[in-house]
Design a protein around this motif. Structure first.
Motif, short mmCIF file in Angstrom:
data_model
loop_
_atom_site.label_atom_id
_atom_site.label_comp_id
_atom_site.label_asym_id
_atom_site.label_seq_id
_atom_site.Cartn_x
_atom_site.Cartn_y
_atom_site.Cartn_z
N VAL B 9 0.82 -1.22 0.00
CA VAL B 9 0.00 0.00 0.00
C VAL B 9 0.86 1.28 0.00
O VAL B 9 1.73 1.45 0.84
CB VAL B 9 -0.95 0.01 1.22
CG1 VAL B 9 -1.53 1.39 1.45
CG2 VAL B 9 -2.06 -1.00 1.02
N SER B 10 0.59 2.13 -0.99
CA SER B 10 1.22 3.46 -1.03
C SER B 10 0.13 4.51 -1.07
O SER B 10 -0.97 4.26 -1.59
CB SER B 10 2.07 3.60 -2.30
OG SER B 10 3.14 2.69 -2.25
N THR B 20 3.10 14.65 -1.85
CA THR B 20 3.63 14.24 -0.56
C THR B 20 3.39 12.75 -0.42
O THR B 20 2.24 12.29 -0.56
CB THR B 20 2.87 14.98 0.57
OG1 THR B 20 2.86 16.36 0.27
CG2 THR B 20 3.53 14.74 1.93
N ILE B 21 4.45 12.01 -0.16
CA ILE B 21 4.29 10.55 -0.03
C ILE B 21 4.00 10.25 1.44
O ILE B 21 4.84 10.50 2.31
CB ILE B 21 5.55 9.81 -0.51
CG1 ILE B 21 5.81 10.15 -1.99
CG2 ILE B 21 5.39 8.29 -0.35
CD1 ILE B 21 7.13 9.66 -2.52
N ALA B 22 2.82 9.73 1.71
CA ALA B 22 2.44 9.42 3.09
C ALA B 22 2.76 7.97 3.44
O ALA B 22 3.13 7.68 4.58
CB ALA B 22 0.95 9.69 3.30
N THR B 47 -1.76 7.66 10.79
CA THR B 47 -3.18 8.02 10.62
C THR B 47 -3.64 7.68 9.21
O THR B 47 -4.76 7.18 9.01
CB THR B 47 -3.39 9.52 10.91
OG1 THR B 47 -3.07 9.75 12.28
CG2 THR B 47 -4.82 9.95 10.66
N THR B 48 -2.76 7.90 8.22
CA THR B 48 -3.12 7.56 6.83
C THR B 48 -3.41 6.07 6.73
O THR B 48 -4.41 5.66 6.13
CB THR B 48 -1.96 7.94 5.89
OG1 THR B 48 -1.70 9.34 6.02
CG2 THR B 48 -2.31 7.63 4.44
N LEU B 56 -11.81 4.99 4.86
CA LEU B 56 -12.11 6.43 4.81
C LEU B 56 -11.34 7.09 3.68
O LEU B 56 -11.62 8.21 3.29
CB LEU B 56 -11.74 7.11 6.14
CG LEU B 56 -12.49 6.63 7.39
CD1 LEU B 56 -12.00 7.38 8.63
CD2 LEU B 56 -14.00 6.85 7.22
N ASP B 57 -10.35 6.40 3.18
CA ASP B 57 -9.53 6.91 2.09
C ASP B 57 -9.13 5.70 1.24
O ASP B 57 -9.24 4.56 1.70
CB ASP B 57 -8.29 7.61 2.70
CG ASP B 57 -7.80 8.73 1.80
OD1 ASP B 57 -8.25 8.80 0.64
OD2 ASP B 57 -6.97 9.54 2.27
N ALA B 58 -8.67 5.99 0.02
CA ALA B 58 -8.28 4.89 -0.86
C ALA B 58 -6.78 4.99 -1.13
O ALA B 58 -6.26 6.09 -1.28
CB ALA B 58 -9.06 4.98 -2.17
#
Lengths: 407, 231
Positions: B9-10, B20-22, B47-48, B56-58
């Motif tokens: 997962v990136s 910005t790479i999280a 958190t990401t 909540l995010d993809a």
């Protein structure tokens, strides 16, 4: 949808009292204004219709065949009163009827002459179908008096005559012969109909029949129903009882212009509703949009606990509905109260001269129809749904991860 | 089968053209019943990762699997259903719906699940009693302290009987005593109800309590530590 969503929507309305107050005021004032305007407008139309019915048309009229196309003294109902007594008795919904003789004539005074509508009436019966007997302002009604005429005040003024003065009425009789008789002014009347007051003269029906050489024939029968809504049924019943060579016409058929006025005011109403509700929609959408932006984090939390897009949209639409319906209830209450406070009528005597030309009196009593309450409520509901869709769709487009981070 | 799984997962955020790479190619598997902390400094991606686990995010790349379901293949409505039935969330603060009382906040999740009203009320009161807030059931969030609000949030997170509770720095706004009480509560719920807990945190007290600590730095897993005796 569960009670929780309704409860949340209802409580959200109370979160920003000032903003909610502004929207409620806008919706309520807009709606009350529209309701009052519609009530006054319809009050005027209603009065025009009532005046026309009460002074001239009645609810129904019965004529000889062809009278509609070419009214003339020769188109008459033979032995009309006996026919009416036989055919019109015992009909449910029929309040009263009266015979009339009607044609054109020329009225001479020592100083002027005027073309008039000559109407022969049965004074007792006429008093039950028209306001003539109650409209006498000087002199007296025709009861028991012979060779007397009733004139409108305005007509008397044109002829420069007063009660007791002598006039000569000249007409063409049923055989086409010119004939005339001398009369005295028995009484003067004043109605809300300028046309009637300026151009009609009334005399006893037997004297009219004699003057026009009609024998027992009459020109028309005027019928009053117990309620205006029963007129069409009454017409069908009367038609079934009469022979085919007589025509029964409702007030709408006799005066299509009145129906046109009602339609025109209804159409105007739609434009007014449209304008008010478009403005209202922008106000509601703006408030809801601000409310959505202030609650982005909360929306994120709702998404996180599993509230799907459909429920979120429904929640915001419900909020808009409750807000708008609250405004509608207040608006309709204020509007109805205003109409009730004006129940004695709005005095328009300064413009009376212009208004009587349309059969409108000096006082307008606003009239609320049920559809003036139902239509704005339905339009408001549609407006509330429409106005909330934009903020609702903005809300569901927010990414949950961004929303929960939002402070 | 893992309860939660991140495969390669990136996550890259783009703000005004700046990337910005999280997260960078994270592989992580969490089994049912774990009590796991995602630890790391601010900006490490914890958190990401938690948001990706919660749908909540993809992710920009890779796959996130919750209880066998690939979250990337679900619509937003299906994701909402997944969160409703399988997940509970506890955030740092402002977790609760302010117009609802504590009980109504807890009941609302069950209402969304279609639980009948009488059962909702019974379960809400039972869970509030369990977190020690039975007396405050009718209080609204603004009438409660931060610690009390977090406990209501925990009650709401587990009342729906989820497989996993995701908690994003749940103790960040609490004093150490209140934080300790909250952690004890979550540990107890983990033990007694078998609910999987995953925290993002940089609070040493939380890390201390966790039976597994996954350390992140600059968007990558740098350590995966299990305490002796944990599964």
């Amino acid at each position: 949808m569960g009670t929780g969503i309704w409860r949340m929507a209802w409580r959200n309305i109370g979160r920003s009292p000032r903003r909610t107050g502004i929207v409620l005021t806008a919706v309520a004032v807009g709606l009350a204004g529209v309701l009052l305007a519609m009530a006054v407008n319809y009050g005027m139309v209603y009065q025009m219709i009532e005046t026309a019915i009460a002074t001239e048309l009645g609810h129904l009229q019965i004529h000889g065949a062809g009278f509609d196309q070419e009214p003339g003294i020769e188109i008459c109902i033979e032995d009309g009163e006996r026919l009416a007594t036989r055919a019109l008795s015992g009909i449910p919904g029929l309040e009263a009827w009266a015979p009339r003789v009607r044609s054109q004539g020329l009225l001479y005074s020592p100083r002027a002459n005027v073309g008039v509508q000559v109407v022969g009436i049965d004074p007792a019966r006429e008093a039950r179908v028209s306001v003539l007997a109650d409209s006498i302002v000087s002199g007296s009604y025709l009861d028991g008096q012979r060779r007397k005429l009733l004139l409108g005040e305005k007509l008397a003024s044109r002829l420069h005559v007063e009660v007791g003065d002598k006039l000569v009425l000249s007409v063409q009789d049923v055989h086409g012969e010119m004939t005339g008789e001398a009369f005295r002014v028995g009484g003067l009347f004043r109605t809300a109909s300028g046309d009637l007051d300026r151009g009609s003269v009334f005399l006893r029906i037997d004297e009219g029949e004699q003057l026009f050489g009609l024998g027992d024939a009459i020109s028309e029968l005027v019928v009053i129903a117990d309620q205006r809504s029963h007129v069409d049924d009454l017409k069908r019943e009367i038609e079934a009882r009469l022979s085919g060579d007589l025509e029964v016409r409702t007030w709408k058929e006799l005066r299509p212009l009145l129906v046109y006025f009602v339609d025109l005011f209804d159409q105007m109403g739609w434009y007014v509703y449209g304008a008010v509700f478009v403005a209202m929609a922008f106000g509601i959408a703006n408030v809801l949009l601000m409310s959505v932006y202030e609650r982005i984090r909360e929306i994120g939390i709702l998404m996180a606990i599993g509230m799907g897009p459909r429920r979120l949209v429904v929640g915001i639409v419900i909020e808009s509905l409750l807000l708008t319906l609250l405004g509608v209830v207040i608006g309709l209450a204020v509007g109805t109260l205003s109409v009730w406070l004006l129940r004695d009528g709005i005095d328009l005597s300064r413009w009376a001269e212009g208004l009587t030309a349309y059969g409108i009196g000096t006082k307008i009593v606003p009239v609320i129809r049920s559809k003036d309450l139902i239509i704005p409520t339905l339009v408001a509901v549609a407006t509330a749904v429409f106005a909330s869709l934009w903020p609702a769709l903005r809300a569901v487009r927010i990414r949950p991860a961004d929303a929960v981070r939002h402070i | 089968m893992s309860m939660l799984e991140a495969r390669g997962v990136s996550k890259v955020y783009e703000t005004r053209g700046v990337e910005t790479i999280a997260l960078r190619g994270v592989d992580l598997s969490i089994e049912g019943g774990e009590f796991t902390a995602l630890a790391g400094p601010s900006g490490s991606g914890k958190t990401t990762l938690l948001n990706l686990f919660g749908g909540l995010d993809a992710p920009t790349e890779g796959v996130v699997v919750l209880d066998g379901d690939d979250l990337g293949s679900l619509t937003s409505s299906q994701l909402a259903e997944e969160r409703l039935h399988k997940l509970g969330f506890v955030f740092q603060a402002y977790n609760l719906i302010p117009v609802f009382s504590a009980r109504e906040n807890v009941e609302f999740v069950m209402e969304l699940q279609g639980v009948p009203p009488s059962e909702r009320r019974r379960r809400a009161m039972a869970i509030l009693e369990e977190v020690g807030l039975g007396d405050l059931a009718d209080k609204r969030p603004l009438e409660m302290s931060g610690g009390q609000q977090q406990r209501v949030a925990v009650a709401r997170a587990i009342v729906s009987q989820p497989r996993v509770v995701l908690a994003d720095e749940p103790t960040a706004n609490l004093d150490s005593k209140t934080a300790g009480t909250l952690l004890d509560l979550m540990e107890e719920l983990n033990r007694e109800h078998g609910v999987t807990f995953v925290f993002s945190t940089h609070d040493p007290m939380v890390i201390e309590k966790a039976r597994r600590t996954v350390r992140l730095r600059d968007g990558a897993v740098v350590a995966d530590e299990r305490k002796a005796g944990s599964a």
